[in-house]
Write a protein that holds these residues in place. Structure first.
Motif, short mmCIF file in Angstrom:
data_model
loop_
_atom_site.label_atom_id
_atom_site.label_comp_id
_atom_site.label_asym_id
_atom_site.label_seq_id
_atom_site.Cartn_x
_atom_site.Cartn_y
_atom_site.Cartn_z
N VAL A 104 30.96 48.12 35.17
CA VAL A 104 30.74 49.25 34.85
C VAL A 104 30.37 49.27 33.93
O VAL A 104 29.24 49.77 33.63
N GLN A 105 30.97 48.46 32.38
CA GLN A 105 30.57 48.62 31.22
C GLN A 105 28.52 47.73 31.57
O GLN A 105 27.70 47.67 30.25
N ALA A 106 28.99 46.82 31.84
CA ALA A 106 27.70 45.90 32.30
C ALA A 106 26.87 46.49 32.64
O ALA A 106 25.47 45.96 32.35
N LEU A 142 31.92 42.61 44.43
CA LEU A 142 31.23 41.78 42.96
C LEU A 142 32.34 42.29 41.58
O LEU A 142 32.79 41.23 41.02
N ILE A 143 33.07 43.51 41.95
CA ILE A 143 33.76 43.23 41.31
C ILE A 143 35.40 42.36 41.35
O ILE A 143 36.14 42.26 40.76
N ILE A 144 35.03 42.32 42.92
CA ILE A 144 36.55 41.61 43.46
C ILE A 144 36.20 39.93 42.87
O ILE A 144 36.92 39.58 42.30
N THR A 145 35.12 39.83 43.21
CA THR A 145 34.46 38.12 42.67
C THR A 145 34.92 38.12 41.28
O THR A 145 35.16 36.74 40.84
N LEU A 146 33.86 39.13 40.34
CA LEU A 146 34.53 38.66 38.80
C LEU A 146 35.89 38.84 38.80
O LEU A 146 36.92 37.85 37.30
N SER A 147 36.95 39.68 39.53
CA SER A 147 38.26 39.80 39.43
C SER A 147 39.08 38.30 38.82
O SER A 147 40.03 38.06 38.72
N THR A 148 38.92 37.99 40.24
CA THR A 148 38.71 36.20 41.01
C THR A 148 38.53 34.95 40.47
O THR A 148 39.26 33.83 40.45
N ASN A 167 44.31 42.90 37.29
CA ASN A 167 43.02 41.56 36.34
C ASN A 167 41.65 42.79 37.73
O ASN A 167 40.19 42.72 37.12
N LEU A 168 41.86 43.37 39.13
CA LEU A 168 40.99 44.02 38.75
C LEU A 168 40.20 45.10 38.89
O LEU A 168 39.45 45.22 38.19
N ASP A 169 41.43 46.22 37.77
CA ASP A 169 41.10 47.14 37.01
C ASP A 169 40.16 46.30 35.53
O ASP A 169 39.45 47.38 35.51
N GLN A 170 40.96 45.70 34.86
CA GLN A 170 40.35 44.90 34.16
C GLN A 170 37.87 44.74 34.89
O GLN A 170 37.44 44.62 33.95
N ALA A 171 38.41 44.23 35.63
CA ALA A 171 36.79 43.54 36.04
C ALA A 171 36.42 44.68 36.04
O ALA A 171 34.79 44.43 36.22
#
Length: 184
Positions: free
Chosen positions: A54-56, A20-26, A45-49
């Protein structure tokens, strides 16, 4: 299929969180993410996502360990991280308007972190709602669910960043040197 990424040797997790993080980043499917050529931009972008995801999770009421890194934190069956994954994925399965994990991935790819379901209340916690209900909810075989075994998605990568695909069993996915898994 689950996906993950590592830029260094060590533990690499392949879980719904990494997918899901990879999905969010792209803002698209992980397959599109892997086709990008600008690796510096990809990892930024991956680090930001990762931070946003994690915050969500935390805002949705999940107990996220302070030092948790979805891509690299080691975990074992029934530890805090494994239970976090179990509770989260069960909550996703119970979303009323989402028929499949693929539909949930689509929601996250659009940046819709509000789609992350609220953490369920722990057993025995009174939420102030009314009682009632008939206790039904299992499937026709009487099975209330549970894990199906497999790999915890944790792999020790060698110095060249490749993975040996080994791992412990807990239904989390089987890491490979491509960072993807066929558990869908």
């Amino acid at each position: 299929m689950l996906h993950s990424y590592t830029g260094s040797a060590g533990t690499v997790n392949v879980t719904p969180f990494t997918d899901l993080i990879i999905t969010l980043s792209t803002s698209s499917t992980p397959e599109i993410w892997y086709q990008q050529d600008d690796y510096a931009s990809m990892t930024n972008n991956l680090d930001q996502a990762k931070n946003e995801f994690v915050q969500a999770l935390t805002q949705a009421g999940y107990s996220v360990p302070a030092d948790f890194d979805p891509f690299h934190s080691s975990f074992q069956i029934n530890d805090t991280i494994d239970k976090l994954l179990d509770v989260f994925f069960e909550a996703v399965r119970n979303l009323p308007n989402v028929a499949s994990y693929g539909e949930f991935v689509d929601l996250i790819s659009s940046g819709n972190l509000a789609a992350i379901p609220s953490a369920p209340l722990p057993s025995g916690t009174d939420d102030g709602g009314s009682g009632g209900g008939d206790g039904s909810g299992g499937d026709s075989s009487g099975d209330g669910g549970g894990g199906d075994g497999g790999d915890d998605g944790s792999n020790d990568a060698s110095d060249d960043g490749s993975s040996d695909g080994s791992g412990k069993g807990n239904g989390r996915g089987n890491g490979s040197n491509k960072g993807s898994d066929d558990d869908d």
